[in-house]
Design an enzyme around this catalytic site. Structure first.
Site, mmCIF file in Angstrom:
data_model
loop_
_atom_site.group_PDB
_atom_site.id
_atom_site.type_symbol
_atom_site.label_atom_id
_atom_site.label_comp_id
_atom_site.label_asym_id
_atom_site.label_seq_id
_atom_site.Cartn_x
_atom_site.Cartn_y
_atom_site.Cartn_z
ATOM 1 N N PHE A 148 58.021 77.853 25.693
ATOM 2 C CA PHE A 148 58.390 79.129 25.074
ATOM 3 C C PHE A 148 58.664 79.006 23.585
ATOM 4 O O PHE A 148 58.595 79.994 22.859
ATOM 5 C CB PHE A 148 59.629 79.720 25.785
ATOM 6 C CG PHE A 148 60.927 79.118 25.338
ATOM 7 C CD1 PHE A 148 61.552 79.553 24.172
ATOM 8 C CD2 PHE A 148 61.546 78.095 26.051
ATOM 9 C CE1 PHE A 148 62.746 78.982 23.736
ATOM 10 C CE2 PHE A 148 62.731 77.519 25.623
ATOM 11 C CZ PHE A 148 63.325 77.976 24.461
ATOM 12 N N LYS A 172 47.730 78.458 29.707
ATOM 13 C CA LYS A 172 48.821 79.059 30.508
ATOM 14 C C LYS A 172 50.081 79.003 29.647
ATOM 15 O O LYS A 172 50.761 77.983 29.567
ATOM 16 C CB LYS A 172 49.001 78.248 31.801
ATOM 17 C CG LYS A 172 49.594 78.994 32.978
ATOM 18 C CD LYS A 172 50.955 79.604 32.752
ATOM 19 C CE LYS A 172 52.105 78.639 32.789
ATOM 20 N NZ LYS A 172 53.394 79.249 32.374
ATOM 21 N N SER A 225 59.434 70.623 28.935
ATOM 22 C CA SER A 225 60.597 69.761 29.167
ATOM 23 C C SER A 225 60.175 68.473 29.871
ATOM 24 O O SER A 225 59.132 68.426 30.538
ATOM 25 C CB SER A 225 61.623 70.521 29.998
ATOM 26 O OG SER A 225 61.025 70.928 31.207
ATOM 27 N N CYS A 280 61.696 71.252 19.412
ATOM 28 C CA CYS A 280 61.663 69.889 19.972
ATOM 29 C C CYS A 280 61.898 68.855 18.894
ATOM 30 O O CYS A 280 62.147 67.699 19.196
ATOM 31 C CB CYS A 280 60.344 69.640 20.667
ATOM 32 S SG CYS A 280 58.987 69.671 19.517
ATOM 33 N N GLU A 380 69.273 66.781 26.828
ATOM 34 C CA GLU A 380 68.704 67.669 25.804
ATOM 35 C C GLU A 380 69.379 69.032 25.968
ATOM 36 O O GLU A 380 69.373 69.600 27.066
ATOM 37 C CB GLU A 380 67.190 67.824 26.000
ATOM 38 C CG GLU A 380 66.588 68.749 24.965
ATOM 39 C CD GLU A 380 65.092 68.994 25.136
ATOM 40 O OE1 GLU A 380 64.631 69.169 26.277
ATOM 41 O OE2 GLU A 380 64.387 69.031 24.111
HETATM 42 P P1 NAD Z 1 59.438 74.134 30.493
HETATM 43 O O1 NAD Z 1 59.175 72.729 30.863
HETATM 44 O O2 NAD Z 1 60.443 74.895 31.275
HETATM 45 O O3 NAD Z 1 58.080 74.989 30.559
HETATM 46 C C1 NAD Z 1 56.914 74.574 29.911
HETATM 47 C C2 NAD Z 1 55.711 75.146 30.663
HETATM 48 O O4 NAD Z 1 55.678 74.620 31.985
HETATM 49 C C3 NAD Z 1 55.734 76.659 30.805
HETATM 50 O O5 NAD Z 1 54.430 77.148 30.651
HETATM 51 C C4 NAD Z 1 56.262 76.865 32.206
HETATM 52 O O6 NAD Z 1 55.776 78.050 32.800
HETATM 53 C C5 NAD Z 1 55.728 75.664 32.945
HETATM 54 N N1 NAD Z 1 56.613 75.204 34.027
HETATM 55 C C6 NAD Z 1 57.975 75.300 34.083
HETATM 56 N N2 NAD Z 1 58.436 74.730 35.210
HETATM 57 C C7 NAD Z 1 57.365 74.253 35.875
HETATM 58 C C8 NAD Z 1 57.200 73.543 37.092
HETATM 59 N N3 NAD Z 1 58.237 73.207 37.848
HETATM 60 N N4 NAD Z 1 55.949 73.200 37.470
HETATM 61 C C9 NAD Z 1 54.895 73.516 36.707
HETATM 62 N N5 NAD Z 1 54.989 74.191 35.535
HETATM 63 C C10 NAD Z 1 56.202 74.552 35.123
HETATM 64 O O7 NAD Z 1 59.813 74.128 28.933
HETATM 65 P P2 NAD Z 1 60.316 75.356 28.051
HETATM 66 O O8 NAD Z 1 61.725 75.664 28.417
HETATM 67 O O9 NAD Z 1 59.318 76.451 28.032
HETATM 68 O O10 NAD Z 1 60.273 74.689 26.599
HETATM 69 C C11 NAD Z 1 61.312 73.923 26.077
HETATM 70 C C12 NAD Z 1 61.087 72.449 26.309
HETATM 71 O O11 NAD Z 1 59.860 72.044 25.723
HETATM 72 C C13 NAD Z 1 62.145 71.578 25.660
HETATM 73 O O12 NAD Z 1 62.458 70.526 26.540
HETATM 74 C C14 NAD Z 1 61.460 71.051 24.419
HETATM 75 O O13 NAD Z 1 61.960 69.824 23.915
HETATM 76 C C15 NAD Z 1 60.077 70.895 24.906
HETATM 77 N N6 NAD Z 1 59.122 70.874 23.809
HETATM 78 C C16 NAD Z 1 58.549 69.685 23.484
HETATM 79 C C17 NAD Z 1 57.668 69.626 22.440
HETATM 80 C C18 NAD Z 1 57.022 68.327 22.063
HETATM 81 O O14 NAD Z 1 56.109 68.367 21.269
HETATM 82 N N7 NAD Z 1 57.425 67.195 22.599
HETATM 83 C C19 NAD Z 1 57.343 70.782 21.717
HETATM 84 C C20 NAD Z 1 57.930 71.982 22.084
HETATM 85 C C21 NAD Z 1 58.815 72.015 23.141
#
Ligand code: NAD
Length: 495
Positions: A148, A172, A225, A280, A380
């Site tokens: 997000f 997605k 995440s 991040c 985190e």
């Molecule tokens: P999230 O892991 O909750 O979701 C990311 C994506 O995965 C979304 O599209 C979501 O719909 C999908 N998703 C969520 N749960 C799932 C599951 N159980 N099975 C399959 N798909 C699933 O992350 P978020 O809250 O949207 O974003 C924040 C996180 O992203 C933070 O941990 C942040 O550090 C990380 N992030 C990392 C980077 C990087 O480059 N390393 C960059 C941006 C964000």
């Protein structure tokens, strides 16, 4: 109520059998909803990408590059409109949303150089009359799954390189702020990308699992995440796919006693509280070397925090907006209360700040005397909470960072070149800043952390993305004179 739908083969589509609310975090209202795909809708998007693949990979490189030149122009022209879309669903302030678009532009600019990027190698006359050359061919249909916090930039990290390399994509996006992905897909098509090359499916785990299990999806790029990144890496790689899964972070900023402490305090406040800490690469731990450094920094950071203006992202006066959801806001607040219970010192308690209305606002917090083993350090938080860990030496700072399971970004603030150079060598983290708090590499380099911040071998965007989104093939050719043809059952040798 506005319904945000899929974008498949150039059409907005999708009924609303399952939906999720999309909030405006500044008001707390769910004025929109997003459809959540079932497996059949995801299969439809994969089929559209598969159908578009032969013609797209056969499209001339110069013609492909034209799409990125035009896309760049459109992103510049529509920057305000796109920033407004981001802010309405994510909550970040408009200037920050515009910054996200500028950084995403770098990936489009990189992709526009695809004619250079896709060059192979050629060796003439490896044996008499025998030449060898290598080519880079697309992997096929690619899944791009995004978080997000950068609803426009992270989709551009993936789609620009994947499409430039001749692949087709099913994107997605996060169900929390899904509109930017559809806006990008439409802009690509306005820039000349054929329908079906980039498809967007809206959804949750059901959509992701269908992408991971489809034999037609050959590569998966994921950002989110750490627990989800790890499970996606395991599931997709077990199915034989190429995977890069970028996870969460806990970014440490070391401040040496010789640093410009005013500049370091400015950097810490900017990097910890910008975008409400939902980056991040946000700094979440300030590692102060020496008690005097720590005391001075805590005072300077606290002073600066009191002047920050928190409010709706659409208000030009706001420097920090709300958090993404009510649940996330409450979870972030719980770390501050928990830190006090674990023996840390809450210097500024953002949970006490009051805001009018039902927006998901939270004040900024500063927690001193934090140590590993405390939840506020170990997890985190992804919110406006900055921890201070006091260490006695440079060596202790390095050991602390190298022992952390996350290893996305880090920075050191010092005036001493030798200390900075040692840090660069000693630190086991993917992206390092020297007097730069958020060292996100420019588009000509690649982005990625180490350890639990990245599962897979390739960093994202930049040169490593060309490697990730292509397969190499090596061709050995011989054009003998007819008279030279002979039977030889030995293993072919060039000597
Ligand atoms: P999230 O892991 O909750 O979701 C990311 C994506 O995965 C979304 O599209 C979501 O719909 C999908 N998703 C969520 N749960 C799932 C599951 N159980 N099975 C399959 N798909 C699933 O992350 P978020 O809250 O949207 O974003 C924040 C996180 O992203 C933070 O941990 C942040 O550090 C990380 N992030 C990392 C980077 C990087 O480059 N390393 C960059 C941006 C964000």
């Amino acid at each position: 109520m506005t319904t945000i739908r899929h974008y498949i083969a150039g059409e907005e589509t999708g009924d609303a059998a399952r939906t999720a609310p999309v909030y405006d975090p500044a008001t707390g209202e769910a004025a929109k909803q997003v459809v959540l795909a079932d497996a059949a809708q995801v299969e439809q998007a994969i089929a559209a990408a598969k159908a578009a693949l032969p013609a797209w990979r056969a499209t001339g490189l110069v013609r492909r590059a034209d799409v990125f030149f035009r896309l760049r122009q459109l992103l510049v022209e529509r920057k305000d409109e796109l920033a407004a879309i981001i802010t309405s669903e994510h909550g970040k302030v408009l200037s920050d949303a515009a910054g996200e678009i500028s950084r995403g532009l770098e990936n489009v600019e990189f992709a526009a150089g695809l004619v250079h990027l896709l060059k192979g190698e050629h060796s003439e006359q490896v044996a008499r009359g025998v030449d060898v050359h290598s080519v880079k061919q697309p992997v096929g249909v690619v899944a791009a799954i995004t978080p997000f916090n950068f609803p426009l930039m992270v989709p551009l990290w993936m789609t620009a390189s994947a499409i430039a390399c001749g692949n087709t994509v099913v994107l997605k996006p996060s169900e929390k702020d899904p509109s930017a992905a559809v806006a990008i897909a439409k802009l690509y098509e306005e820039a000349g990308l054929p329908a079906g090359v980039l498809n967007v499916v809206q959804g949750d785990k059901v959509a992701v699992d269908t992408l991971l299990d489809s034999p037609d999806v050959r590569a998966v790029s994921f950002v989110g995440s750490t627990p989800v990144a790890r499970s996606i890496y395991e599931r997709a790689s077990a199915a034989g796919k190429r995977v890069q899964a970028l996870g969460g972070a806990k970014n440490h900023m070391v401040v040496m006693p010789d640093a410009d402490l005013e500049g370091a305090a400015d950097a810490a406040v900017s990097a910890a509280y910008g975008s409400a800490g939902e980056r991040c690469m946000a700094v979440s731990v300030l590692v102060a070397v020496g008690e005097a450094t720590a005391d001075a920094l805590v005072t300077k950071v606290a002073e600066r925090m009191r002047a920050l203006v928190i409010g709706p992202g659409t208000d030009p006066a706001s420097e920090m907006g709300p958090l993404i959801t009510r649940e996330h806001r409450d979870k972030v607040a719980s770390y501050v209360a928990g830190a006090a219970a674990e023996g840390a010192t809450v210097v500024v308690d953002g949970t006490e700040a009051e805001f009018a209305g039902d927006g998901f606002f939270l004040g900024t917090s500063l927690v001193d005397h934090v140590r590993p083993g405390m939840k506020v350090y170990d997890e985190e938080i992804f919110g406006p909470v900055l921890s201070v860990v006091r260490v006695a030496s440079y060596e202790e700072a390095v050991a602390l960072i190298n022992a952390n399971p996350f290893a996305n970004g880090t920075a050191i603030f010092t005036r001493d070149g030798r200390t900075a150079r040692s840090f660069e060598v000693d630190i086991e983290v993917g992206m390092v800043g020297v007097n730069v708090p958020i060292p996100v590499p420019i588009g000509a380099y690649s982005f990625g952390g180490w350890r639990n911040s990245l599962f897979g071998d390739s960093h994202i965007y930049g040169p490593e993305s060309v490697h990730f989104y292509t397969r190499s093939k090596v061709v050995t050719s011989r054009w003998p004179e007819p008279s030279e043809s002979q039977i030889d059952l030995g293993f072919p040798s060039n000597h």
